[in-house]
Design an enzyme around this catalytic site. Structure first.
Site, PDB file in Angstrom:
ATOM      1  N   LYS A   1      23.262 -72.775  29.914  1.00 13.49           N
ATOM      2  CA  LYS A   1      23.347 -74.232  29.941  1.00 13.49           C
ATOM      3  C   LYS A   1      22.222 -74.750  30.824  1.00 13.49           C
ATOM      4  CE  LYS A   1      27.149 -77.524  30.140  1.00 13.49           C
ATOM      5  NZ  LYS A   1      28.418 -77.816  30.836  1.00 13.49           N
TER       6      LYS A   1
HETATM    7  C1  E4P Z   1      30.488 -80.059  29.618  1.00 12.69           C
HETATM    8  O1  E4P Z   1      29.702 -79.318  29.144  1.00 12.69           O
HETATM    9  C2  E4P Z   1      30.184 -81.092  30.630  1.00 12.69           C
HETATM   10  O2  E4P Z   1      29.655 -80.514  31.764  1.00 12.69           O
HETATM   11  C3  E4P Z   1      31.455 -81.841  30.924  1.00 12.69           C
HETATM   12  O3  E4P Z   1      32.056 -82.208  29.691  1.00 12.69           O
HETATM   13  C4  E4P Z   1      31.257 -83.038  31.818  1.00 12.69           C
HETATM   14  O4  E4P Z   1      32.469 -83.747  31.918  1.00 12.69           O
HETATM   15  P1  E4P Z   1      32.732 -84.855  33.023  1.00 12.69           P
HETATM   16  O5  E4P Z   1      31.875 -86.041  32.738  1.00 12.69           O
HETATM   17  O6  E4P Z   1      34.203 -85.163  32.904  1.00 12.69           O
HETATM   18  O7  E4P Z   1      32.390 -84.232  34.358  1.00 12.69           O
END
Ligand code: E4P
Length: 220
Positions: free
Chosen positions: A85
């Protein structure tokens, strides 16, 4: 639309995997910190074993492409289903290009606009995570960006998949599916909420009560 679970909590992932409806896991440094384990490698490897056929995203935190490549290269040896990621930024896209050339899958995160989607797709991202909830929080329409991103990727024939991230409630999931997202990553609490409907529960109680009245036996 595929469903991923957005958590680093092993108990939640175990439960979600057993439900039979999820095909991947996304983590981020905040989710990992929430679960308090310093031994990230063991946690991620266990997640990869729990969801062996699905992508498991593990995020790099380096400032330069070189640092991100070093981290991502190491992560990719932890399990065959790791997706590196990478935060959206100039250095991040340089790293994504490198990973794509090496055949290492990536998930570009912290994406909030269609131009960022266009750049990530050109760099060769496998998955592009467009954040819905965080955009809605500041008065923009996160679902609209998902719809435009899906159109853009399909119209121009990019291989990247559009993932709806930062999901806050079940309606976000419905809207992401209607907008054509390939994947939605969902907090465990929201995943469980998606099962609920008062008429389903009421209907099940009624059928059970009527069945009991029958005094029937089943040859099973
Ligand atoms: C997933 O890959 C993201 O990091 C996540 O959905 C972020 O979510 P949030 O905005 O609730 O922190």
């Amino acid at each position: 639309m595929q469903l991923f679970v957005d958590t680093a909590d092993l108990k939640e992932i175990r439960e979600a995997a057993a439900m039979g409806v999820i095909s991947g896991v996304t983590t981020n440094p905040s989710l990992l910190a929430k679960n308090g384990s310093g031994d990230v490698k063991s946690v991620i490897r266990e997640i990869c074993e729990l969801v062996p056929d699905g992508p498991v995203s593990m995020e790099v935190v380096g400032d330069t492409a070189e640092q991100m490549i070093k981290e991502g290269k190491a992560f990719s040896t932890w399990a065959s289903n790791i997706y590196v990621k990478v935060p959206f930024c100039v250095e991040g896209m340089k790293a994504v290009k490198w990973f794509a050339q090496e055949g290492i899958h990536t998930n570009v995160t912290l994406v909030f606009s269609t131009n960022q989607v266009l750049l990530a797709a050109n760099a060769g991202a496998s998955i592009i995570s467009s954040f819905v909830g965080r955009l809605d929080d500041i008065g923009f329409d996160g679902t609209q960006v998902i719809a435009e991103s899906v159109d853009l990727v399909r119209q121009h024939g990019f291989a990247s998949k559009i993932l709806a991230a930062s999901i806050r409630h079940p309606l976000h999931v419905t809207q992401a599916a209607a907008a054509g997202a390939d994947i939605s990553t969902i907090p465990f609490k929201v995943l469980k909420q998606m099962y609920d409907h008062p008429l389903t529960e009421k209907g099940m109680s009624l059928f059970k009560a009527d069945w009991d009245k029958l005094n029937a036996t089943l040859a099973v």
